[in-house]
Design an enzyme around this catalytic site. Structure first.
Site, mmCIF file in Angstrom:
data_model
loop_
_atom_site.group_PDB
_atom_site.id
_atom_site.type_symbol
_atom_site.label_atom_id
_atom_site.label_comp_id
_atom_site.label_asym_id
_atom_site.label_seq_id
_atom_site.Cartn_x
_atom_site.Cartn_y
_atom_site.Cartn_z
ATOM 1 C CB CYS A 82 -33.221 -36.178 19.455
ATOM 2 S SG CYS A 82 -34.785 -36.479 18.632
ATOM 3 C CD GLU A 135 -34.339 -39.410 16.277
ATOM 4 O OE1 GLU A 135 -33.359 -38.706 16.619
ATOM 5 O OE2 GLU A 135 -35.315 -39.620 17.003
ATOM 6 C CD GLU A 154 -28.249 -34.561 21.782
ATOM 7 O OE1 GLU A 154 -29.403 -34.403 21.358
ATOM 8 O OE2 GLU A 154 -27.610 -35.631 21.644
#
Length: 507
Positions: A312, A278, A408
């Site tokens: 996330c 992940e 990000e």
């Protein structure tokens, strides 16, 4: 271990109410600082500090495990696997349910640990504890639903059966931003399937993992089934190598950056281990002209500013259609002023804690500076405060060339891009090599179906800014990872299918 009160200093440069000392006072059953291997609490040759990210002060020192301790944990897990897998599904279910009940009982103590080592406001920490416990509850139920298949045979003298069996020892490597939930989301599925685990928690947040081990023991999880090997940042590569290369490990599950995930996959390849990854996200948040703007603002606030933007699945790129752009920006700015309060997570009014460390704050500052240098306007915030605190920041006139739209952020930065057409929004949203989550707001049913199917992400929130729940499948596409967590599919990551052909039968 005696009960201890761990002191931290007050804030400088934050609201006056914050200028006081903060203390972590946790009852001795949950404050653990040694590794947990084969049902025993073990010290290492050295230890490392755990810091309160709000103050930078040390709150504990934890055993600094190395490759030898990691190997010891793997061996213990392998030995325990042979007995744990023989337990009935109902027996495993009962143990997981007890663990869930204990987490619920100790929710306040667990939340305190999260707040002091991770920086979250207590309300969010309590929410994480409930979320973390929910995976134990969910997979305690799923343990009894691991069904095989009876397949019609083409031959009359044989029967075909497909059985599901646990893969073996699983190495679980978790991040700091959800120091409890990222462990249970993996470990609960593994234990429900009949696997055993070795957990390597993030070096910033080992206390939550060790508290889970304490409660696992109280719940009756047998020795060797759940092991925790904390280590410092310096020893992480060596410990990670053991957990990803040891032949006794059958499976690795990792949550973290895409770059680190690629390194772990390469290490696991030599022994062809099963892997769940992940990895990074870069979620788009699209507001169409047909949207209910008030709901879109509420969704944006929830999606962006939870855990100060350090999740996330939090929205990273905001795309707002021209027809509602100005109204959305006005209402969003008002909501930020009204709802966001910086401070130590233990203060009742705090909604925004610190970032995990000063490096994280510097990354946000750099993204803001880059955007402003390319023409973006700061409408709210924009400043770094003391330590790792950042003002929640709203940027207008953002373009796709700016770093904040290509990388990000992991911080409280909300950059808004104005767009004109649905096709334009989708092109911007999908122009990324990762695809974990995406969000959009629309009241046009046809548009909802078109955009939902077109977004290149693993999870879509439609008129909703928060989507995580144990009942749903959590996972991404592209370079956001491999495999799924949660839902009825999460347990399959820890199972292998065995085909049995039963022949020689008399028709």
């Amino acid at each position: 271990m005696s009960s201890r009160i761990l002191k931290t200093r007050g804030f400088l440069g934050l609201p006056t109410a914050m200028l006081r000392h903060y203390s972590l006072d946790v009852s001795n059953p949950l404050l653990r600082t040694q590794s947990y291997v084969n049902g025993r609490w073990l010290s290492a040759a050295s230890d490392f500090p755990v810091l309160d990210p709000a103050t930078g002060e040390e709150i504990a020192r934890v055993s600094d495990c190395g490759p030898a301790e990691a190997k010891q944990a793997v061996d213990a897990a392998y030995e325990a696997f042979h007995s744990w897998k023989r337990n009935s599904a109902k027996e495993r279910s009962i143990v997981l349910r007890k663990w869930f009940e204990l987490m619920t009982l100790y929710k306040e103590e667990l939340a305190q640990l999260i707040t002091y080592e991770c920086g979250k406001p207590m309300s969010e920490s309590l929410g994480e504890v409930a979320y973390s416990a929910s995976f134990l509850e969910w997979f305690s139920e799923e343990a009894r639903r691991v069904y095989g298949d009876f397949v019609p045979s083409p031959a009359k003298d044989r029967k075909i059966l497909l059985l599901k069996q646990p893969v073996g020892v699983a190495s679980i490597i978790t991040p700091w931003n959800f120091p409890s939930a990222m462990i249970t989301r993996k470990a609960a599925a593994a234990l429900a399937a009949g696997c055993t685990v070795v957990v390597k928690p993030a070096e910033d947040t080992p206390l939550s993992a060790l508290a889970l081990a304490e409660l696992a023991e109280k719940a009756g999880v047998p020795a060797g089934v759940f092991n925790v090997v904390p280590c410092s940042r310096e020893k992480t590569p060596a410990v990670g190598e053991v957990l990803c290369t040891d032949p006794l490990v059958a499976k690795i599950s990792f949550t973290g950056s895409t770059a680190t995930g690629k390194v772990l996959l390469k290490m696991a390849a030599d022994t062809v281990k099963r892997a769940s990854m992940e990895l990074g996200g870069h979620a788009p948040f699209i507001v169409f002209d047909s949207a209910d703007v008030d709901k879109a603002v509420s969704g944006a606030m929830a999606s962006k500013f939870r855990n100060s933007g350090q999740t996330c699945v939090c929205s990273n790129r905001f795309l707002v259609q021209s027809g509602v752009h100005d109204g959305f920006m006005d209402k969003l700015g008002r909501a930020m002023d009204a709802e966001l309060r910086l401070g130590h997570g233990s203060e009742p009014g705090t909604t925004q804690g610190p970032l995990i460390n000063t490096k994280a704050a510097e990354k946000v500052v750099n993204q803001i500076s880059d955007a402003v240098s390319r023409g973006a306007k700061v409408l709210k915030g924009g400043k770094r405060l003391d330590g790792s605190f950042m003002e929640p920041t709203l940027l207008a006139d953002v373009t796709t060339e700016m770093i904040c739209t290509t990388e990000e952020t992991f911080g409280p930065l909300l950059p808004v891009i104005r767009f004109n057409t649905e096709e334009e929004a989708l092109a911007i949203a999908n122009a990324s090599n990762v695809g974990l989550a995406g969000y959009f707001f629309s009241q046009d049913v046809s548009q909802i179906w078109r955009v939902m199917e077109a977004l290149e992400v693993g999870m879509v929130g439609v008129n909703e800014g928060l989507l995580s729940t144990p009942e749903a499948a959590f996972g991404g596409v592209k370079q956001s990872g491999l495999g799924l967590e949660g839902s009825k599919y999460g347990i399959d990551e820890y199972l292998e299918v065995k085909y049995m052909c039963f022949g020689g039968l008399k028709p």
